[in-house]
Design a protein around this motif. Structure first.
Motif, PDB file in Angstrom:
ATOM      1  N   ASP A  41      -7.429 -16.356  25.242  1.00 13.88           N
ATOM      2  CA  ASP A  41      -6.912 -16.993  26.442  1.00 13.88           C
ATOM      3  C   ASP A  41      -7.476 -18.411  26.542  1.00 13.88           C
ATOM      4  OD1 ASP A  41      -9.530 -16.725  27.402  1.00 13.88           O
ATOM      5  OD2 ASP A  41      -9.002 -15.338  29.009  1.00 13.88           O
ATOM      6  N   GLY A  89       1.204 -10.867  32.074  1.00 10.01           N
ATOM      7  CA  GLY A  89       1.511 -12.058  32.848  1.00 10.01           C
ATOM      8  C   GLY A  89       1.403 -13.329  32.022  1.00 10.01           C
ATOM      9  N   ARG A  90       0.713 -14.321  32.574  1.00 11.19           N
ATOM     10  CA  ARG A  90       0.579 -15.617  31.899  1.00 11.19           C
ATOM     11  C   ARG A  90      -0.145 -15.493  30.563  1.00 11.19           C
ATOM     12  NH1 ARG A  90      -2.698 -21.026  33.495  1.00 11.19           N
ATOM     13  NH2 ARG A  90      -1.811 -22.267  31.829  1.00 11.19           N
ATOM     14  N   ARG A  93       2.305 -14.346  28.040  1.00  8.63           N
ATOM     15  CA  ARG A  93       3.243 -15.431  27.720  1.00  8.63           C
ATOM     16  C   ARG A  93       2.587 -16.452  26.799  1.00  8.63           C
ATOM     17  NH1 ARG A  93       3.954 -17.814  32.512  1.00  8.63           N
ATOM     18  NH2 ARG A  93       2.639 -19.566  31.926  1.00  8.63           N
ATOM     19  N   ASP A  94       1.362 -16.833  27.110  1.00  8.03           N
ATOM     20  CA  ASP A  94       0.652 -17.798  26.276  1.00  8.03           C
ATOM     21  C   ASP A  94       0.340 -17.220  24.893  1.00  8.03           C
ATOM     22  OD1 ASP A  94       0.772 -19.550  28.409  1.00  8.03           O
ATOM     23  OD2 ASP A  94      -1.346 -19.339  28.950  1.00  8.03           O
TER      24      ASP A  94
END
Length: 133
Positions: A41, A89-90, A93-94
């Motif tokens: 992340d 979530g994000r 996606r990342d």
């Protein structure tokens, strides 16, 4: 040459079109964990993201065949002292963007496959038409 990627838990692995691809001569499939190729992340915490790769290139599959051996949510990539973050979530996606180490492994595997098939020389690069076989 065939190379496909999709999350290991995706329902699409049961679709007939995907099953048909796996019937291509020489095709095999591996499951790997993207944390072993630097998937993380924005804070640097590892994202495990189990991913399946079907291919008819044993050299590419060999380069990608890395599994995380960490236990209880810990990642084995840096000595096992980092905890995986959940890919939702994000973060999920990342994580759809491949880390550099993963891209490098694919290219190195492709180079090795082309060399094994007689289509690549270190001094000359790609040396023969590849065709579709």
């Amino acid at each position: 040459m065939l190379l496909h990627e999709h999350p290991a838990q995706a329902d699409s692995w049961g679709e007939q079109c995907v099953k048909d691809v796996m019937e291509i001569e020489g095709a095999d499939i591996i499951t790997m964990d993207q944390c072993q190729f630097g998937q993380c992340d924005e804070e640097g915490s590892p994202i495990k993201k189990p991913t399946k790769w079907p291919s008819n290139s044993p050299h590419i599959l060999r380069k990608l065949s890395k599994r995380c051996t960490g236990r209880l949510g810990l990642c084995s990539r840096n000595g096992g002292d980092e905890r995986h973050v959940l890919a939702s979530g994000r973060i999920a996606r990342d994580a759809a963007i491949y880390p550099f180490q993963l891209c490098k492994a694919i290219v190195e595997g492709l180079r090795d496959e082309l060399a094994a098939r007689g289509h690549y020389s270190k001094s000359l690069g790609v040396i023969a038409p590849l065709g579709y076989g």
